[in-house]
Motif scaffolding. Structure first.
Motif, PDB file in Angstrom:
ATOM      1  N   LYS A  39       0.902  -1.243   0.037  1.00  0.00           N
ATOM      2  CA  LYS A  39       0.107   0.216  -0.013  1.00  0.00           C
ATOM      3  C   LYS A  39       0.926   1.208   0.164  1.00  0.00           C
ATOM      4  CE  LYS A  39      -3.731  -2.283   2.562  1.00  0.00           C
ATOM      5  NZ  LYS A  39      -4.681  -2.076   3.834  1.00  0.00           N
ATOM      6  N   LEU A  40       0.618   2.413  -0.573  1.00  0.00           N
ATOM      7  CA  LEU A  40       1.115   3.562  -0.850  1.00  0.00           C
ATOM      8  C   LEU A  40       1.798   4.071   0.790  1.00  0.00           C
ATOM      9  CD1 LEU A  40       2.221   6.033  -2.325  1.00  0.00           C
ATOM     10  CD2 LEU A  40       0.187   7.062  -1.835  1.00  0.00           C
ATOM     11  N   VAL A  41       0.931   4.028   1.786  1.00  0.00           N
ATOM     12  CA  VAL A  41       1.310   4.512   3.005  1.00  0.00           C
ATOM     13  C   VAL A  41       2.506   3.764   3.616  1.00  0.00           C
ATOM     14  CG1 VAL A  41      -0.494   3.182   4.380  1.00  0.00           C
ATOM     15  CG2 VAL A  41       0.617   5.283   5.324  1.00  0.00           C
ATOM     16  N   ASP A  42       2.374   2.429   3.309  1.00  0.00           N
ATOM     17  CA  ASP A  42       3.518   1.483   3.821  1.00  0.00           C
ATOM     18  C   ASP A  42       4.898   1.487   2.956  1.00  0.00           C
ATOM     19  OD1 ASP A  42       2.025   0.343   5.911  1.00  0.00           O
ATOM     20  OD2 ASP A  42       0.805  -0.716   4.382  1.00  0.00           O
ATOM     21  N   VAL A  43       4.663   1.728   1.463  1.00  0.00           N
ATOM     22  CA  VAL A  43       5.857   1.700   0.787  1.00  0.00           C
ATOM     23  C   VAL A  43       6.564   3.100   0.980  1.00  0.00           C
ATOM     24  CG1 VAL A  43       6.766   1.880  -1.663  1.00  0.00           C
ATOM     25  CG2 VAL A  43       4.856   0.103  -1.166  1.00  0.00           C
ATOM     26  N   CYS A  44       5.789   4.187   1.107  1.00  0.00           N
ATOM     27  CA  CYS A  44       6.365   5.485   1.625  1.00  0.00           C
ATOM     28  C   CYS A  44       7.287   5.211   3.092  1.00  0.00           C
ATOM     29  CB  CYS A  44       5.114   6.424   1.676  1.00  0.00           C
ATOM     30  SG  CYS A  44       4.594   6.963   0.102  1.00  0.00           S
ATOM     31  N   ALA A  45       6.514   4.482   3.783  1.00  0.00           N
ATOM     32  CA  ALA A  45       7.296   4.521   5.075  1.00  0.00           C
ATOM     33  C   ALA A  45       8.552   3.743   4.981  1.00  0.00           C
ATOM     34  CB  ALA A  45       6.370   3.724   6.266  1.00  0.00           C
ATOM     35  N   HIS A  46       8.545   2.599   4.182  1.00  0.00           N
ATOM     36  CA  HIS A  46       9.653   2.019   3.946  1.00  0.00           C
ATOM     37  C   HIS A  46      11.213   2.752   3.183  1.00  0.00           C
ATOM     38  CE1 HIS A  46      12.097  -1.557   2.903  1.00  0.00           C
ATOM     39  NE2 HIS A  46      12.486  -1.048   1.799  1.00  0.00           N
ATOM     40  N   HIS A  47      10.467   3.527   2.580  1.00  0.00           N
ATOM     41  CA  HIS A  47      11.528   4.426   1.765  1.00  0.00           C
ATOM     42  C   HIS A  47      11.819   5.713   2.379  1.00  0.00           C
ATOM     43  CE1 HIS A  47      11.944   1.538  -1.803  1.00  0.00           C
ATOM     44  NE2 HIS A  47      10.794   1.571  -1.759  1.00  0.00           N
ATOM     45  N   GLY A  48      11.183   6.014   3.430  1.00  0.00           N
ATOM     46  CA  GLY A  48      11.435   7.273   4.173  1.00  0.00           C
ATOM     47  C   GLY A  48      10.667   8.525   3.614  1.00  0.00           C
ATOM     48  N   VAL A  49       9.382   8.257   2.720  1.00  0.00           N
ATOM     49  CA  VAL A  49       8.770   9.343   2.352  1.00  0.00           C
ATOM     50  C   VAL A  49       7.711   9.596   3.347  1.00  0.00           C
ATOM     51  CG1 VAL A  49       7.195  10.176   0.493  1.00  0.00           C
ATOM     52  CG2 VAL A  49       9.220   8.792  -0.164  1.00  0.00           C
ATOM     53  N   ARG A  50       7.503  10.989   3.707  1.00  0.00           N
ATOM     54  CA  ARG A  50       6.497  11.103   4.627  1.00  0.00           C
ATOM     55  C   ARG A  50       4.936  11.309   4.151  1.00  0.00           C
ATOM     56  NH1 ARG A  50       8.188  15.843   5.059  1.00  0.00           N
ATOM     57  NH2 ARG A  50       6.298  17.163   4.240  1.00  0.00           N
ATOM     58  N   LEU A  51       4.090  10.139   4.670  1.00  0.00           N
ATOM     59  CA  LEU A  51       3.084  10.041   4.723  1.00  0.00           C
ATOM     60  C   LEU A  51       2.129   9.484   5.804  1.00  0.00           C
ATOM     61  CD1 LEU A  51       0.367  10.757   2.816  1.00  0.00           C
ATOM     62  CD2 LEU A  51       0.864   8.391   1.715  1.00  0.00           C
ATOM     63  N   ASP A  52       1.670  10.157   6.904  1.00  0.00           N
ATOM     64  CA  ASP A  52       1.083   9.545   7.936  1.00  0.00           C
ATOM     65  C   ASP A  52      -0.238   8.924   7.679  1.00  0.00           C
ATOM     66  OD1 ASP A  52      -0.653  11.632   8.433  1.00  0.00           O
ATOM     67  OD2 ASP A  52       1.064  12.705   9.573  1.00  0.00           O
ATOM     68  N   GLU A  53      -0.846   8.348   8.533  1.00  0.00           N
ATOM     69  CA  GLU A  53      -1.981   7.586   8.258  1.00  0.00           C
ATOM     70  C   GLU A  53      -3.248   8.630   8.203  1.00  0.00           C
ATOM     71  OE1 GLU A  53      -3.076   4.619   7.839  1.00  0.00           O
ATOM     72  OE2 GLU A  53      -1.258   3.548   8.331  1.00  0.00           O
ATOM     73  N   GLU A  54      -3.039   9.781   8.985  1.00  0.00           N
ATOM     74  CA  GLU A  54      -4.172  10.843   8.707  1.00  0.00           C
ATOM     75  C   GLU A  54      -4.010  11.476   7.475  1.00  0.00           C
ATOM     76  OE1 GLU A  54      -3.624  13.525  11.973  1.00  0.00           O
ATOM     77  OE2 GLU A  54      -4.192  11.995  13.741  1.00  0.00           O
ATOM     78  N   GLN A  55      -2.782  11.736   6.885  1.00  0.00           N
ATOM     79  CA  GLN A  55      -2.948  12.263   5.544  1.00  0.00           C
ATOM     80  C   GLN A  55      -3.267  11.153   4.287  1.00  0.00           C
ATOM     81  OE1 GLN A  55       1.406  13.271   5.645  1.00  0.00           O
ATOM     82  NE2 GLN A  55       0.646  15.408   5.633  1.00  0.00           N
TER      83      GLN A  55
END
Length: 233
Positions: free
Chosen positions: A146-162
């Motif tokens: 999922k986008l939020v999880d792949v962003c987290a893996h690569h250090g891209v800011r996208l928290d659950e609220e966003q």
């Protein structure tokens, strides 16, 4: 100069559900980004889809039926405008980042047809799909894509609220595409036409591999490998 350092667009949709043939757009966002100049501008749409928004969809993106009816623009007006904006980005030579492109672009295509505004941007678009790129670069990594999880893996800011806001998701997808290209020079070095063509092949390979996996338990399992639009049935 690599494609990820040149001007680009990024696009995302939030909708009434996951069926690209029958569900409707609720919100959409299109960013125009110039990484070198460090500028970015976004156009957003809030749409009254003309149907009730299921609670399951509201739980994801936060838009209720009442809010869309009170504050959204009629779909017949807004949907063709979205198509025109995306087409203009393509005419302007901007690659368009779309995470899981077959979902967003197939849904938009169906909506354009529904409102009598054909998807004449299809052949013009040059898509960068970070989901395809991430799977290509790190095929066997376990965990959610999922986008939020792949962003987290690569250090891209996208928290659950966003997450699941069209503007936030589209901007995060663009940043993720930049990160992937920076981390994998062979992706950055490809011309945008070459990359677009390669992603179609990579998506087909990824779908075939997943289908083989599923068929260990279900011999009838089928995974569509079409890209950047899903196969229409």
């Amino acid at each position: 100069m690599s494609w990820q350092t040149r001007p680009m667009a990024s696009f995302d949709i939030e909708s009434t559900g996951l069926d690209t043939a029958t569900d409707r757009i609720v919100t959409a966002a299109l960013w125009r980004i110039d990484p070198a100049a460090r500028t970015k501008d976004v156009t957003t749409w809030l749409i009254d889809p003309g149907v009730d928004i299921p609670q399951a969809a509201t739980d994801i993106h936060g838009i209720t039926t009442d809010h869309a009816r009170s504050h959204g623009r009629p779909a017949a007006e807004a949907v063709p405008e979205i198509g025109a904006a995306l087409r203009q980005a393509a005419v302007d030579g901007l690659p368009v980042v779309v995470y899981n492109a077959p979902y967003d672009l197939t849904l938009l295509s169906a909506e354009l047809e529904r409102h009598g505004a054909g998807a004449d941007f299809d052949g013009l678009l040059r898509i960068v799909d970070p989901l395809v790129l991430d799977k290509r670069a790190d095929t066997y990594r376990r965990g959610s894509r999922k986008l939020v999880d792949v962003c987290a893996h690569h250090g891209v800011r996208l928290d659950e609220e966003q997450a699941h806001g069209a503007a936030a998701d589209a901007l995060a997808a663009a940043r993720l595409a930049w990160k992937l290209a920076a981390a994998h020079p062979h992706l950055a070095q490809m011309g945008i036409d070459e990359l677009h063509t390669a992603q179609a092949a990579w998506k087909a390979e990824q779908a075939a591999s997943f289908q083989d996996y599923l068929r260990r338990k279900d011999p009838q399992a089928v995974v569509d490998g079409s890209w950047p639009l899903a196969a229409r049935t």
